[in-house]
Scaffold this motif. Structure first.
Motif, mmCIF file in Angstrom:
data_model
loop_
_atom_site.group_PDB
_atom_site.id
_atom_site.type_symbol
_atom_site.label_atom_id
_atom_site.label_comp_id
_atom_site.label_asym_id
_atom_site.label_seq_id
_atom_site.Cartn_x
_atom_site.Cartn_y
_atom_site.Cartn_z
ATOM 1 N N ASN A 4 0.845 -1.185 0.000
ATOM 2 C CA ASN A 4 0.000 0.000 0.000
ATOM 3 C C ASN A 4 0.884 1.239 0.000
ATOM 4 O O ASN A 4 2.082 1.167 0.248
ATOM 5 C CB ASN A 4 -0.984 0.001 1.184
ATOM 6 C CG ASN A 4 -0.298 -0.086 2.515
ATOM 7 O OD1 ASN A 4 0.733 0.525 2.730
ATOM 8 N ND2 ASN A 4 -0.861 -0.861 3.419
ATOM 9 N N ARG A 5 0.283 2.357 -0.283
ATOM 10 C CA ARG A 5 1.056 3.599 -0.411
ATOM 11 C C ARG A 5 1.775 3.960 0.884
ATOM 12 O O ARG A 5 2.911 4.411 0.879
ATOM 13 C CB ARG A 5 0.141 4.752 -0.821
ATOM 14 C CG ARG A 5 -0.304 4.683 -2.243
ATOM 15 C CD ARG A 5 -1.101 5.912 -2.590
ATOM 16 N NE ARG A 5 -1.680 5.758 -3.919
ATOM 17 C CZ ARG A 5 -2.566 6.578 -4.415
ATOM 18 N NH1 ARG A 5 -2.999 7.599 -3.697
ATOM 19 N NH2 ARG A 5 -3.039 6.375 -5.621
ATOM 20 N N ARG A 6 1.085 3.775 1.983
ATOM 21 C CA ARG A 6 1.662 4.163 3.276
ATOM 22 C C ARG A 6 2.944 3.380 3.571
ATOM 23 O O ARG A 6 3.951 3.954 3.993
ATOM 24 C CB ARG A 6 0.627 3.922 4.365
ATOM 25 C CG ARG A 6 1.069 4.352 5.715
ATOM 26 C CD ARG A 6 -0.053 4.150 6.701
ATOM 27 N NE ARG A 6 0.380 4.475 8.036
ATOM 28 C CZ ARG A 6 -0.342 4.239 9.105
ATOM 29 N NH1 ARG A 6 -1.520 3.681 9.001
ATOM 30 N NH2 ARG A 6 0.115 4.562 10.290
ATOM 31 N N THR A 7 2.907 2.081 3.328
ATOM 32 C CA THR A 7 4.084 1.249 3.574
ATOM 33 C C THR A 7 5.217 1.638 2.639
ATOM 34 O O THR A 7 6.369 1.761 3.056
ATOM 35 C CB THR A 7 3.733 -0.237 3.382
ATOM 36 O OG1 THR A 7 2.653 -0.562 4.254
ATOM 37 C CG2 THR A 7 4.919 -1.126 3.672
ATOM 38 N N ARG A 8 4.894 1.838 1.363
ATOM 39 C CA ARG A 8 5.932 2.224 0.403
ATOM 40 C C ARG A 8 6.534 3.583 0.756
ATOM 41 O O ARG A 8 7.740 3.785 0.647
ATOM 42 C CB ARG A 8 5.354 2.244 -1.010
ATOM 43 C CG ARG A 8 4.987 0.877 -1.519
ATOM 44 C CD ARG A 8 4.366 0.996 -2.907
ATOM 45 N NE ARG A 8 3.731 -0.231 -3.294
ATOM 46 C CZ ARG A 8 4.344 -1.273 -3.807
ATOM 47 N NH1 ARG A 8 5.633 -1.235 -3.993
ATOM 48 N NH2 ARG A 8 3.686 -2.365 -4.139
ATOM 49 N N ARG A 9 5.712 4.519 1.181
ATOM 50 C CA ARG A 9 6.208 5.842 1.568
ATOM 51 C C ARG A 9 7.140 5.725 2.773
ATOM 52 O O ARG A 9 8.195 6.354 2.823
ATOM 53 C CB ARG A 9 5.030 6.760 1.892
ATOM 54 C CG ARG A 9 5.412 8.208 2.042
ATOM 55 C CD ARG A 9 4.229 9.155 2.246
ATOM 56 N NE ARG A 9 2.992 8.696 1.661
ATOM 57 C CZ ARG A 9 1.873 8.442 2.359
ATOM 58 N NH1 ARG A 9 1.851 8.614 3.666
ATOM 59 N NH2 ARG A 9 0.782 8.040 1.764
ATOM 60 N N TYR A 10 6.759 4.912 3.751
ATOM 61 C CA TYR A 10 7.583 4.693 4.937
ATOM 62 C C TYR A 10 8.946 4.130 4.543
ATOM 63 O O TYR A 10 9.987 4.593 5.019
ATOM 64 C CB TYR A 10 6.862 3.746 5.888
ATOM 65 C CG TYR A 10 7.695 3.301 7.058
ATOM 66 C CD1 TYR A 10 7.900 4.135 8.155
ATOM 67 C CD2 TYR A 10 8.289 2.046 7.070
ATOM 68 C CE1 TYR A 10 8.665 3.732 9.229
ATOM 69 C CE2 TYR A 10 9.054 1.635 8.136
ATOM 70 C CZ TYR A 10 9.245 2.476 9.212
ATOM 71 O OH TYR A 10 10.013 2.067 10.265
ATOM 72 N N LEU A 11 8.950 3.139 3.647
ATOM 73 C CA LEU A 11 10.211 2.546 3.220
ATOM 74 C C LEU A 11 11.078 3.546 2.456
ATOM 75 O O LEU A 11 12.287 3.584 2.627
ATOM 76 C CB LEU A 11 9.942 1.309 2.360
ATOM 77 C CG LEU A 11 9.302 0.128 3.091
ATOM 78 C CD1 LEU A 11 8.925 -0.967 2.104
ATOM 79 C CD2 LEU A 11 10.213 -0.398 4.163
ATOM 80 N N ARG A 12 10.455 4.357 1.611
ATOM 81 C CA ARG A 12 11.214 5.378 0.862
ATOM 82 C C ARG A 12 11.855 6.385 1.808
ATOM 83 O O ARG A 12 13.012 6.768 1.633
ATOM 84 C CB ARG A 12 10.294 6.107 -0.114
ATOM 85 C CG ARG A 12 10.271 5.521 -1.502
ATOM 86 C CD ARG A 12 9.643 6.463 -2.504
ATOM 87 N NE ARG A 12 8.317 6.895 -2.139
ATOM 88 C CZ ARG A 12 7.188 6.241 -2.433
ATOM 89 N NH1 ARG A 12 7.233 5.111 -3.092
ATOM 90 N NH2 ARG A 12 6.024 6.701 -2.052
ATOM 91 N N ARG A 13 11.119 6.822 2.832
ATOM 92 C CA ARG A 13 11.669 7.792 3.788
ATOM 93 C C ARG A 13 12.867 7.230 4.533
ATOM 94 O O ARG A 13 13.778 7.966 4.890
ATOM 95 C CB ARG A 13 10.598 8.219 4.796
ATOM 96 C CG ARG A 13 9.783 9.400 4.326
ATOM 97 C CD ARG A 13 8.851 9.860 5.395
ATOM 98 N NE ARG A 13 7.749 8.897 5.412
ATOM 99 C CZ ARG A 13 6.977 8.620 6.444
ATOM 100 N NH1 ARG A 13 7.161 9.218 7.576
ATOM 101 N NH2 ARG A 13 6.017 7.744 6.367
ATOM 102 N N ARG A 14 12.864 5.933 4.769
ATOM 103 C CA ARG A 14 13.970 5.309 5.480
ATOM 104 C C ARG A 14 15.050 4.801 4.535
ATOM 105 O O ARG A 14 15.978 4.129 4.954
ATOM 106 C CB ARG A 14 13.457 4.165 6.337
ATOM 107 C CG ARG A 14 12.493 4.686 7.415
ATOM 108 C CD ARG A 14 12.140 3.622 8.355
ATOM 109 N NE ARG A 14 13.338 3.072 8.930
ATOM 110 C CZ ARG A 14 13.583 2.924 10.203
ATOM 111 N NH1 ARG A 14 12.689 3.318 11.063
ATOM 112 N NH2 ARG A 14 14.683 2.370 10.645
#
Length: 93
Positions: A4-14
């Motif tokens: 989902n977008r939220r998980t992908r965004r979290y991974l990108r930020r890290r």
């Protein structure tokens, strides 16, 4: 892993490269939205295969009760437990 977008965004930020395949219904909804749906997320089949190998190895280690429950207080003792479990797995016929 969750796609989902939220998980992908979290991974990108890290700064973690994700290896999560996009689900068919999510791809259909993205295409249905057209330009507003965004670009398809990147997916590398070779990295996904390697991830599968790592997950299977971790599951084999978790078959050992001492590794799965982690009763050891000290990190170096737990590391020794994991090492012994890995050696037993490796030496099995």
């Amino acid at each position: 892993a969750y796609s989902n977008r939220r998980t992908r965004r979290y991974l990108r930020r890290r700064a973690i490269r994700h290896v999560i395949p996009e689900k068919a219904d999510q791809a259909a909804n993205r295409r249905k939205r057209g330009g507003a749906g965004g670009r398809p997320p990147g997916f590398d089949k070779e990295r996904y295969k390697k991830r599968n190998v790592v997950e299977r190895a971790i599951n084999k280690l978790k078959n050992f009760r001492a590794v799965a429950t982690r009763y050891d207080k000290r990190v170096y003792i737990f590391l020794g437990t994991v090492t012994v479990a890995a050696l037993v797995i490796w030496l099995r016929p």
